[in-house]
Write a protein that holds these residues in place. Structure first.
Motif, mmCIF file in Angstrom:
data_model
loop_
_atom_site.group_PDB
_atom_site.id
_atom_site.type_symbol
_atom_site.label_atom_id
_atom_site.label_comp_id
_atom_site.label_asym_id
_atom_site.label_seq_id
_atom_site.Cartn_x
_atom_site.Cartn_y
_atom_site.Cartn_z
ATOM 1 N N ASN A 2 0.824 -1.207 0.000
ATOM 2 C CA ASN A 2 0.000 0.000 0.000
ATOM 3 C C ASN A 2 0.858 1.256 0.000
ATOM 4 O O ASN A 2 0.536 2.251 -0.650
ATOM 5 C CB ASN A 2 -0.917 0.013 1.223
ATOM 6 C CG ASN A 2 -2.144 -0.832 0.973
ATOM 7 O OD1 ASN A 2 -2.642 -0.864 -0.149
ATOM 8 N ND2 ASN A 2 -2.612 -1.527 1.985
ATOM 9 N N GLU A 3 1.976 1.188 0.743
ATOM 10 C CA GLU A 3 2.872 2.333 0.799
ATOM 11 C C GLU A 3 3.441 2.644 -0.590
ATOM 12 O O GLU A 3 3.406 3.775 -1.049
ATOM 13 C CB GLU A 3 4.001 2.002 1.772
ATOM 14 C CG GLU A 3 4.592 3.215 2.424
ATOM 15 C CD GLU A 3 5.232 2.817 3.739
ATOM 16 O OE1 GLU A 3 6.450 2.646 3.740
ATOM 17 O OE2 GLU A 3 4.496 2.642 4.734
ATOM 18 N N ILE A 4 3.948 1.593 -1.252
ATOM 19 C CA ILE A 4 4.559 1.801 -2.568
ATOM 20 C C ILE A 4 3.510 2.274 -3.585
ATOM 21 O O ILE A 4 3.779 3.122 -4.423
ATOM 22 C CB ILE A 4 5.260 0.515 -3.070
ATOM 23 C CG1 ILE A 4 6.410 0.164 -2.112
ATOM 24 C CG2 ILE A 4 5.784 0.689 -4.480
ATOM 25 C CD1 ILE A 4 7.159 -1.095 -2.473
ATOM 26 N N GLU A 31 3.354 7.381 -10.239
ATOM 27 C CA GLU A 31 3.738 6.315 -11.161
ATOM 28 C C GLU A 31 5.205 6.360 -11.593
ATOM 29 O O GLU A 31 5.850 5.331 -11.737
ATOM 30 C CB GLU A 31 2.845 6.381 -12.405
ATOM 31 C CG GLU A 31 2.771 5.086 -13.163
ATOM 32 C CD GLU A 31 2.098 5.275 -14.505
ATOM 33 O OE1 GLU A 31 2.363 4.470 -15.396
ATOM 34 O OE2 GLU A 31 1.331 6.245 -14.656
ATOM 35 N N ASP A 32 5.751 7.568 -11.811
ATOM 36 C CA ASP A 32 7.112 7.651 -12.333
ATOM 37 C C ASP A 32 8.155 7.926 -11.257
ATOM 38 O O ASP A 32 9.285 8.282 -11.567
ATOM 39 C CB ASP A 32 7.196 8.749 -13.407
ATOM 40 C CG ASP A 32 6.558 8.289 -14.687
ATOM 41 O OD1 ASP A 32 6.586 7.075 -14.943
ATOM 42 O OD2 ASP A 32 6.033 9.133 -15.430
ATOM 43 N N SER A 35 7.852 4.287 -6.435
ATOM 44 C CA SER A 35 7.001 3.279 -7.064
ATOM 45 C C SER A 35 7.771 2.055 -7.539
ATOM 46 O O SER A 35 7.175 1.030 -7.844
ATOM 47 C CB SER A 35 6.241 3.892 -8.238
ATOM 48 O OG SER A 35 7.124 4.115 -9.308
ATOM 49 N N ILE A 36 9.099 2.158 -7.677
ATOM 50 C CA ILE A 36 9.859 0.988 -8.150
ATOM 51 C C ILE A 36 10.774 0.411 -7.073
ATOM 52 O O ILE A 36 11.443 -0.580 -7.305
ATOM 53 C CB ILE A 36 10.704 1.293 -9.411
ATOM 54 C CG1 ILE A 36 11.650 2.471 -9.161
ATOM 55 C CG2 ILE A 36 9.833 1.559 -10.609
ATOM 56 C CD1 ILE A 36 12.778 2.539 -10.177
ATOM 57 N N LEU A 71 10.158 10.703 -4.146
ATOM 58 C CA LEU A 71 9.391 11.354 -5.205
ATOM 59 C C LEU A 71 10.230 11.684 -6.439
ATOM 60 O O LEU A 71 9.721 12.200 -7.428
ATOM 61 C CB LEU A 71 8.731 12.628 -4.670
ATOM 62 C CG LEU A 71 7.699 12.371 -3.576
ATOM 63 C CD1 LEU A 71 7.091 13.665 -3.090
ATOM 64 C CD2 LEU A 71 6.599 11.434 -4.076
ATOM 65 N N GLU A 72 11.537 11.381 -6.385
ATOM 66 C CA GLU A 72 12.416 11.647 -7.522
ATOM 67 C C GLU A 72 11.969 10.836 -8.746
ATOM 68 O O GLU A 72 11.436 9.732 -8.606
ATOM 69 C CB GLU A 72 13.834 11.235 -7.123
ATOM 70 C CG GLU A 72 14.917 12.090 -7.740
ATOM 71 C CD GLU A 72 16.280 11.736 -7.163
ATOM 72 O OE1 GLU A 72 16.395 11.579 -5.925
ATOM 73 O OE2 GLU A 72 17.216 11.593 -7.963
#
Lengths: 459, 459
Positions: free
Chosen positions: B125-127, B132-133, B137-138, B213-214
């Motif tokens: 849920n955190e990820i 998306e970018d 997210s990765i 957020l990078e």
């Protein structure tokens, strides 16, 4: 983390250089990653380079050296005393030494090989023998090899004894006495095993490997596909001679992508970053293609000339030439680029020719028909009704729209087939992109245009 | 290594499936890498998939699952009992679970989250919350963290205790009690250190890190630039929340390169491999661009129409339109692609606008003049002398050659500036490639052509 983006740091560095505060500068630089130090040094005046470089501690200096541009490396090597050169060479990994040697003029190469230790010299010469695009040319000969009858404890001892100089110790390779590759053990497996476990019992034996002569691009793709950190490379006899590490594989993948981008825009690939390429060098990489494509465009000129009389009668047809050739070119380059990318990611090969063409045919028919319909409406509403162009009759509109359908169809079929055929005959498929396709499609679309004009307008 | 290329292996697999020799099949598949097993399973009939998948041992099954296409994953999940689903989820890494969830329909997602253990559910849920970018997210939330006052022996104990589930143990991160990142230690350093050494004394403290957020592309570029195997990711408060591993960074780099290739050919990017994209999906990704570019070509049609009378008088000029617009388009796309690639490799940024334009101007003048000279010779020798075209007077040749110079100049300047401006206003520079540039350059070159014609031929 030091913020290099805003330029404040650079100003501080320049200030320290100005005031010759070498120890402070040294402390400041030592905080950074090699890639950043190299970037900073390259911003400073060239004559300062040897002095600044000598400030760095030996091991860091070697890492920074690897990150530099060939011109700077050459300048430094020329300024080195023989002892200094020897020291730098001792710190370098064999594959990095090879990379440097490949960029240097012969006199510098000779000096490097003279001062490398005999073992390095042997390895360098070996790697230099492999063809430019082969796995052998990018591998390193430094890796940890274990024997099958060692215990985990023995293995750790061996890693500790030899590991300092090894580029990667994350994966260890198990070989027999004649250096045939038997299996591999990751450091993770070793750490999680008992000290008394025998390597043979915990090693993986289904090892994916590359051969020295394999294309380096394929090896890089395989590393990425299997999520490996390193790929073992064996010679013709199945003996382990080196490994390709993930960082070198990434460089290969980036280089190949850049090369594809350049070829697709009709530029001869160069290794240098954009801003470091001189004007004449850029001209040399672009002009021959422009010249070739310009002269090939003579063909489309000939087609137009032979229909000059018809065009004089139906001058309304002239205005639609750029739209027709443009749409054809765009349709073709969509298909060719999709296929080129699929080829370089190994998603497609020549065996898929039929399914690729069949797919493109269907896409082409749908796109062509919808474009033609949109165009017909636009011609009727805008050109005929709003702009009151009396020459734009229904037959003329039909000629334009039918040409559109056929052109899109031909463009997509040609566009998807040429890269596959290029791959088959051993050319780089990326050459078959937009500029090349456009030139062919220009001629095709004009021929189709005038054929329909002759048929429907009786020219 | 099993040779999968020649199809013999696949035939053996199909034969075993036919004869329902499951144990043999299982032994055969277990020899392969997960990526290859997944490729083989996807070749077999879909209704066999759940059965064949269940043949695989649990851990391998999970690894194969990660490599599959979303459609196949969905099919499998739907066929799983709750216990089976739970088992698979336990074997997956958190970032892989997130990847799978992002592709699944809502009902499947709900079932996955219901059966994941609470800790995994929290991480997932955190990820999922990160854009998306973004790096968040990765990243994976599984890594080895050490404390500064541990000894090397303690560290190894901790790695052994927790390492089985960690995606990478090659780099360990040192954090304080509130999870702030203090430093890192590679497994190599740990192995080469003494057992009694304190982590604080051997850790590297100048850690390059990313923030959640990078942009994931920048993080991937940094991993490649610094030759890292993993990049730590911290939140706004500087607390270590995850790591981005090199295999995911490579995937990002490949995806971004593919996206650039597609945008540059006027295709809306899709994630799917070429042959797996349906015809209608392909049409949807291509048609809107073709439509837009076709309608923009109306502009060049208007330019031609407004000079229709002049063209009727000097019909010899018509034949050179494709050559002029084509050469302009090719010149422009060379410059734009060089700049687009430089931007995505972080070699160029908006601050370089002036030096880029200045370089392109010089390249353009040299290319333009040389192309014009070659063309003049060609016009005189081929068109006038060999083909005896009486309309091709010296003034006409001058109009063509001067247009060529100016068109190449404008094309190169527009071509290099548009990607930089796009980057500045937050658009993807890759959109400003060949098709877009060509459409603009078509209009420009025609305007220049008719201007010179008016000037020199008095039209």
């Amino acid at each position: 983390m030091v913020d290099l983006e805003n330029g404040v740091f650079m100003e501080q560095v320049e200030d320290l250089v100005e005031r010759k505060r070498w120890p402070d500068l040294r402390d400041m630089l030592c905080l950074l990653e090699p890639a950043d130090i190299s970037a900073i040094l390259s911003e400073l005046p060239e004559d300062r380079l040897p002095l600044l470089y000598r400030l760095l501690p030996k091991e860091l200096a070697a890492e920074v050296f690897v990150e530099m541009e060939p011109e700077e490396q050459e300048l430094l090597i020329k300024s080195f005393s023989d002892t200094e050169l020897k020291e730098v060479l001792e710190e370098l990994y064999v594959d990095d030494t090879v990379d440097i040697i490949e960029e240097m003029p012969a006199s510098v190469v000779k000096r490097i090989l003279q001062h490398a230790d005999p073992e390095t010299r042997k390895s360098v010469n070996e790697i230099l023998k492999y063809p430019e695009d082969s796995a052998g040319s990018i591998m390193t000969t430094e890796f940890v090899d274990l024997k099958r009858d060692m215990t985990v404890e023995d293995a750790f001892k061996r890693i500790r004894r030899t590991g300092v100089d090894k580029e990667t110790i994350n994966i260890c390779y198990v070989t027999d006495t004649s250096r045939h590759l038997l299996g591999l053990v990751s450091i993770r497996t070793l750490l999680l095993a008992d000290e008394e476990d025998i390597i043979e019992d915990i090693m993986e034996t289904n090892v994916i490997f590359a051969t020295t002569l394999e294309d380096k691009e394929d090896v890089a793709q395989d590393l990425s596909k299997y999520d490996f950190l390193a790929m073992p490379v064996v010679d013709k006899e199945g003996r382990l001679v080196g490994i390709v590490t993930i960082d070198d594989a990434i460089d290969v993948m980036e280089e190949e992508a850049t090369e594809d981008f350049e070829l697709m825009a009709a530029i001869t690939p160069t290794d240098k970053p954009y801003l470091r390429t001189g004007v004449m060098e850029t001209v040399r990489s672009r002009l021959p293609w422009l010249m070739l494509l310009m002269l090939s465009a003579t063909l489309s000129g000939l087609v137009i000339n032979s229909f000059e009389e018809s065009l004089a009668t139906y001058s309304v047809l002239i205005g639609f030439i750029p739209m027709l050739t443009g749409t054809g070119g765009n349709s073709g380059s969509q298909s060719s680029v999709a296929v080129i990318r699929g080829l370089s990611l190994n998603e497609i090969d020549f065996g898929d020719l039929f399914s690729v063409v069949w797919k493109e045919c269907r896409v082409a028919v749908i796109c062509g028909v919808l474009l033609a319909c949109a165009n017909f409406v636009k011609l009727m509403v805008v050109d005929r009704w709003l702009m009151q162009n009396p020459d734009l009759t229904i037959p003329v509109a039909l000629v334009i729209c039918l040409t559109l359908i056929c052109t899109v169809f031909c463009a997509k079929v040609v566009g998807c087939m040429l890269p596959l055929l290029a791959e088959k005959v051993g050319l780089d498929p990326a050459v078959m992109a937009s500029p090349f396709i456009s030139t062919i499609v220009d001629v095709l679309s004009l021929l189709i245009y005038f054929a329909f004009a002759a048929l429907l307008l009786g020219l």
